[in-house]
Scaffold this motif. Structure first.
Motif, PDB file in Angstrom:
ATOM      1  N   MET A   1       0.844  -1.200   0.000  1.00  0.00           N
ATOM      2  CA  MET A   1       0.000   0.000   0.000  1.00  0.00           C
ATOM      3  C   MET A   1       0.876   1.246   0.000  1.00  0.00           C
ATOM      4  SD  MET A   1      -3.113  -1.082   0.005  1.00  0.00           S
ATOM      5  CE  MET A   1      -4.082   0.268   0.603  1.00  0.00           C
ATOM      6  N   LYS A   2       0.320   2.317  -0.482  1.00  0.00           N
ATOM      7  CA  LYS A   2       1.072   3.559  -0.578  1.00  0.00           C
ATOM      8  C   LYS A   2       1.415   4.089   0.803  1.00  0.00           C
ATOM      9  CE  LYS A   2       0.721   8.131  -2.671  1.00  0.00           C
ATOM     10  NZ  LYS A   2      -0.166   9.034  -3.400  1.00  0.00           N
ATOM     11  N   ARG A   3       2.603   4.641   0.959  1.00  0.00           N
ATOM     12  CA  ARG A   3       3.040   5.163   2.243  1.00  0.00           C
ATOM     13  C   ARG A   3       3.744   6.500   2.028  1.00  0.00           C
ATOM     14  NH1 ARG A   3       6.089   0.974   0.632  1.00  0.00           N
ATOM     15  NH2 ARG A   3       4.727  -0.469   1.706  1.00  0.00           N
ATOM     16  N   SER A   4       3.811   7.293   3.088  1.00  0.00           N
ATOM     17  CA  SER A   4       4.485   8.591   2.998  1.00  0.00           C
ATOM     18  C   SER A   4       5.986   8.398   2.971  1.00  0.00           C
ATOM     19  CB  SER A   4       4.080   9.458   4.203  1.00  0.00           C
ATOM     20  OG  SER A   4       4.474   8.821   5.406  1.00  0.00           O
ATOM     21  N   ALA A   5       6.690   9.421   2.516  1.00  0.00           N
ATOM     22  CA  ALA A   5       8.144   9.335   2.430  1.00  0.00           C
ATOM     23  C   ALA A   5       8.746   9.225   3.821  1.00  0.00           C
ATOM     24  CB  ALA A   5       8.693  10.577   1.727  1.00  0.00           C
ATOM     25  N   PRO A   6       9.780   8.386   3.988  1.00  0.00           N
ATOM     26  CA  PRO A   6      10.386   8.215   5.300  1.00  0.00           C
ATOM     27  C   PRO A   6      11.152   9.458   5.732  1.00  0.00           C
ATOM     28  CG  PRO A   6      11.641   7.029   3.644  1.00  0.00           C
ATOM     29  CD  PRO A   6      10.420   7.550   2.968  1.00  0.00           C
ATOM     30  N   ASP A  67      -2.391   4.725   3.285  1.00  0.00           N
ATOM     31  CA  ASP A  67      -3.287   5.605   2.533  1.00  0.00           C
ATOM     32  C   ASP A  67      -4.416   6.168   3.388  1.00  0.00           C
ATOM     33  OD1 ASP A  67      -2.474   5.647  -0.395  1.00  0.00           O
ATOM     34  OD2 ASP A  67      -2.416   3.512   0.018  1.00  0.00           O
ATOM     35  N   ASN A  68      -4.842   5.420   4.411  1.00  0.00           N
ATOM     36  CA  ASN A  68      -5.925   5.913   5.254  1.00  0.00           C
ATOM     37  C   ASN A  68      -5.439   6.816   6.374  1.00  0.00           C
ATOM     38  OD1 ASN A  68      -4.614   4.052   6.821  1.00  0.00           O
ATOM     39  ND2 ASN A  68      -6.424   2.804   7.273  1.00  0.00           N
ATOM     40  N   GLY A  69      -4.120   7.086   6.428  1.00  0.00           N
ATOM     41  CA  GLY A  69      -3.555   7.963   7.440  1.00  0.00           C
ATOM     42  C   GLY A  69      -3.086   7.262   8.693  1.00  0.00           C
ATOM     43  N   ASP A  70      -3.353   5.962   8.832  1.00  0.00           N
ATOM     44  CA  ASP A  70      -2.905   5.224  10.012  1.00  0.00           C
ATOM     45  C   ASP A  70      -1.390   5.040   9.991  1.00  0.00           C
ATOM     46  OD1 ASP A  70      -5.472   4.993  10.879  1.00  0.00           O
ATOM     47  OD2 ASP A  70      -5.754   2.925  10.199  1.00  0.00           O
ATOM     48  N   THR A  74       0.501  -0.452  11.749  1.00  0.00           N
ATOM     49  CA  THR A  74      -0.780  -1.162  11.826  1.00  0.00           C
ATOM     50  C   THR A  74      -0.871  -2.275  10.790  1.00  0.00           C
ATOM     51  OG1 THR A  74      -1.821   0.461  10.340  1.00  0.00           O
ATOM     52  CG2 THR A  74      -1.964   0.878  12.718  1.00  0.00           C
ATOM     53  N   HIS A  75      -0.156  -2.117   9.672  1.00  0.00           N
ATOM     54  CA  HIS A  75      -0.210  -3.153   8.632  1.00  0.00           C
ATOM     55  C   HIS A  75       0.521  -4.427   9.046  1.00  0.00           C
ATOM     56  CE1 HIS A  75      -0.081  -5.215   4.835  1.00  0.00           C
ATOM     57  NE2 HIS A  75       1.234  -5.083   4.751  1.00  0.00           N
ATOM     58  N   PHE A 176      -9.198   2.713   0.435  1.00  0.00           N
ATOM     59  CA  PHE A 176      -8.572   3.997   0.771  1.00  0.00           C
ATOM     60  C   PHE A 176      -7.653   4.498  -0.349  1.00  0.00           C
ATOM     61  CE2 PHE A 176      -9.406   2.320   5.108  1.00  0.00           C
ATOM     62  CZ  PHE A 176     -10.208   3.359   5.561  1.00  0.00           C
ATOM     63  N   VAL A 177      -7.310   3.645  -1.303  1.00  0.00           N
ATOM     64  CA  VAL A 177      -6.463   4.066  -2.427  1.00  0.00           C
ATOM     65  C   VAL A 177      -7.295   4.947  -3.351  1.00  0.00           C
ATOM     66  CG1 VAL A 177      -5.139   3.273  -4.425  1.00  0.00           C
ATOM     67  CG2 VAL A 177      -5.033   2.003  -2.270  1.00  0.00           C
ATOM     68  N   ARG A 178      -6.805   6.119  -3.672  1.00  0.00           N
ATOM     69  CA  ARG A 178      -7.594   7.083  -4.436  1.00  0.00           C
ATOM     70  C   ARG A 178      -7.633   6.778  -5.930  1.00  0.00           C
ATOM     71  NH1 ARG A 178      -5.722  12.864  -1.668  1.00  0.00           N
ATOM     72  NH2 ARG A 178      -6.438  12.372   0.473  1.00  0.00           N
TER      73      ARG A 178
END
Length: 756
Positions: A1-6, A67-70, A74-75, A176-178
């Protein structure tokens, strides 16, 4: 799933980690949830090791988010939870916590191994998505990643279990993926690859949930319609499942069968939709929208319960299946039957009957081997050999030349209703429905398939394209030195058989191209009067940037390089000034006027002025052995002596005329350097791709051939069969055209059509 940059990494406990973004109390709650699940299954489990893995994953993933902000942690926690629910061993659960650490964080595999040991490091390495190659297309990337998964799970099947848990949680959060295209791509991959894999290892609940989640994305309208119909049925008969359940319990007790458990459920929306399409029926016509599972104590009780149910209700014809005496390839065992409830409901239901142990395998599949209560049943990497389908995937991998081809053949292997056949010694062979004796032979052993020449089915000699039925006894007839036929590719249905046949065809084509190229190059050196030894060719290989002699011969044989180019590369001093462009004359018509002079006629042995034509069934060309057939009112028809049509004239030998080619007219260069041009017919099996026909025409033109006619006689989803009439000078010219076609990647087989 998509994630923010580290975020920038910092050091902690000897491991480079990211900044933390999860509150300590939340982390503690996640940690306790996993530990509680594991401890409930096995009080002796090494919970401390799981806690260490959790802390490492939480630190390493840091502030990464989904993608859902969590928080991203959690994954892996969810993945580990799914694995714990299936009561897998500690190594699998730790792998679930760490499966994304190597790819997405600064943590290295060596650090995993030093902290958790080789077993867990090997599992993490197998599940980790390796650095993706910069390949040509998303489909090629998918094939390459799946190839890596097959290699990893062949060493330890737990790699696949963790991967399925990973995919299941990603599908649960896919909404949650846009990007809708990305959602559909992931859903299609799940439906085509991961759901069939889950079914193959008996993880029925995971398979059903994956299919349902993918179905909602791929066919949202169909899903909504079926769900609405199911909701309506629930409203019409909210208590029908409980009512039928009580009735089945009563029926079994009257039959003297003690029931351990009896449950009822609705079929999944995707299962209903699939059956509607496969059987071409409406929703109301389905006989198994509701299914009831009867769990009994022993195998004998299974058949006793079946008798009780069949005695109480009318049986639906064709719905009975005995998977106890003949288990599925994933170990699934159960009795299935369909019955119609009596008035007033008059409703059709499916009934499944099995023991508690069979139910455990049906529910948990391969995961049942890691149940904490029975550690002696645990599988290790070496025992995976008994999963024959995994070995079949490995053979497909070995025999497939390209990632796309491997993916196609693998899908053939995964998608299949099965038939059960036997060898003469009683060995059970499971095959997809529609399988043939050739598929059976390759399932026994690759060498048996390669040397197959015939088959006896239930003692009778049958064609190799015959479709096998349940219970058939198949005796494969082999011959020393036998080889696969390119024709087999048209009717085999298993990926293993098709991959092996394609490999043989590819090797044969390379050998033919190599031989043709070597002969052409030898001739060119001889005509030039220079040395053509391997040593003399070394400068040419460097000049043409070709690595090996075989590759040089193949390029010449395929028409990608001319022998003259090689001679000039080896001996630059032989280069001449550019010649005037060659004028290609118009090909002569196939029929001949009776006014032509005898020395201009392409065949000899005919009476001067006699009308003649070339047979349209076999299309003879100069170099073929030919015969003339006299037809009243039409003159003489020239046939290839191998033409199957000649059997029609066997009873009238007086109609035969001995003829031969007039090589002064149709030989090398024709009359005064003009080629006569005859039409030959070839049969081509090509991939059903947009550029296939264009590439085919270009390859024929490159060999100085001209297409006189082209007809697609059979088009399937993945291939097409094409008949091509080509104007050529002689048999040698025709051979060059065929070799040139075989050099195309889209071409799967080329043969000359000799009549019939």
């Amino acid at each position: 799933m998509k994630r923010s940059a580290p975020a920038p990494a910092r050091s902690g406990s000897g491991v480079d980690v990211l900044e933390r973004d999860v509150a300590p109390d939340v982390e503690a709650a996640y940690q306790c949830e996993i530990a509680a699940k594991v401890h409930a299954c096995d009080p002796k489990a090494d919970v401390d090791l799981i806690n260490v893995a959790f802390h490492l994953a939480a630190q390493a993933h840091g502030i990464q988010r989904r993608d859902n902000g969590d928080p991203y942690i959690t994954h892996p926690v969810a993945v580990a939870g799914i694995l714990a629910d299936y009561r897998l061993d500690v190594a699998s659960i730790v792998t679930g916590l760490l499966h994304d650490v190597i790819e997405d964080t600064p943590v290295k595999l060596a650090q995993i191994e030093s902290r958790f040991g080789k077993e867990i490091a090997g599992l993490v390495d197998g599940v980790t998505k390796l650095t993706r190659l910069e390949l040509q297309s998303d489909r090629t990337k998918q094939a390459e990643n799946f190839r890596k998964l097959v290699l990893a799970m062949s060493k330890d099947i737990r790699v696949l279990l963790v991967k399925l848990a990973d995919r299941l949680h990603n599908m649960r959060t896919l909404h949650f993926v846009r990007d809708p295209d990305r959602r559909k791509r992931i859903s299609r991959e799940t439906m085509e690859i991961y759901a069939p894999l889950a079914e193959r290892i008996g993880m029925d609940a995971i398979k059903t949930e994956l299919q349902t989640l993918a179905f909602t994305q791929l066919e949202p309208e169909a899903y909504a319609t079926i769900q609405a119909r199911l909701n309506f049925l629930r409203g019409q008969g909210a208590d029908v499942i409980d009512e039928v359940r009580r009735e089945l319990i009563r029926v079994c007790k009257q039959g003297g069968v003690d029931i351990v458990e009896l449950t009822g459920r609705e079929k999944s929306p995707f299962s209903i939709w699939e059956k509607m399409h496969r059987r071409n029926v409406a929703f109301e016509q389905l006989s198994d929208i509701m299914a009831f599972r009867i769990v009994v104590a022993t195998q004998c009780d299974c058949y006793a319960a079946l008798g009780a149910v069949h005695s109480a209700y009318p049986v639906i014809a064709g719905r009975f299946k005995d998977y106890i005496s003949t288990a599925k390839s994933n170990g699934y065992q159960s009795l299935h039957t369909g019955v119609t409830l009596r008035e007033p409901r008059n409703q059709k239901i499916e009934v499944q009957i099995r023991t508690a142990e069979m139910n455990d395998v049906a529910e948990n599949g391969v995961a049942s081997h890691w149940v904490y209560k029975a550690p002696e049943k645990k599988l290790d990497g070496t025992e995976v050999q008994r999963f024959r389908w995994v070995q079949d995937l490995l053979e497909i991998l070995d025999n497939s030349d390209a990632p796309d081809e491997f993916l196609d053949n693998t899908k053939m292997e995964l998608y299949a209703d099965q038939v059960f056949c036997f060898t003469p010694k009683g060995q059970l062979i499971q095959l997809p429905r529609g399988a043939t004796p050739v598929d059976f032979a390759y399932a026994v052993h690759s060498q048996v398939g390669d040397t197959c020449v015939g088959a006896k089915i239930n003692g009778r000699l049958m064609p190799l394209r015959h479709h096998l039925q349940n219970g058939d006894q198949v005796e494969v007839m082999t011959a020393r030195g036998g080889t696969p036929s390119p024709q087999w590719e048209r009717f085999v249905v298993t990926g293993k058989a098709r991959a092996r046949i394609r490999r043989f065809i590819h090797q044969e084509q390379r050998q033919q191209s190599r031989d043709a190229g070597r002969a052409e190059l030898t001739k060119a050196f001889r005509q030039a009067g220079v040395d053509g030894s391997e040593k003399a060719l070394e400068p040419a290989l460097k000049a043409l940037k070709i690595g090996a002699l075989d590759d040089l011969y193949i390029n010449i044989g395929n028409g990608n390089l001319t022998a003259r180019d090689v001679v000039h590369a080896a001996y630059p001093e032989l280069r001449q000034a550019p010649r005037a462009p060659r004028i290609i004359p118009t090909l002569l018509p196939r029929g001949r006027s009776p006014t032509r002079q005898d020395h201009d006629m392409p065949v000899t042995g005919l009476v001067p002025g006699m009308a003649f034509s070339f047979a349209g069934c076999c299309h003879p060309v100069p170099g073929d052995e030919i015969v003339g057939i006299v037809t009243t009112g039409k003159g003489v028809t020239i046939h290839n002596r191998e033409c199957q049509t000649l059997t029609v004239f066997a009873a009238t030998p007086e109609r035969y005329i001995d003829v031969d080619w007039n090589y002064e007219a149709v030989g090398k260069g024709g009359v005064n350097g003009v080629a006569s041009g005859q039409t030959a017919r070839i049969s081509v099996i090509a991939a059903n791709e947009r550029t296939a026909l264009a590439d085919m025409a270009n390859a024929i033109a490159k060999q100085d051939g001209a297409i006189a006619n082209l007809k697609i006689v059979n088009r399937q989803r993945d291939f097409m069969e094409v008949l091509v009439d080509v104007d050529v000078r002689d048999i040698a010219h025709l051979s060059k055209v065929i070799v040139g076609l075989r050099g195309l990647k889209e071409i799967k087989g080329v043969e000359r059509a000799t009549g019939g």
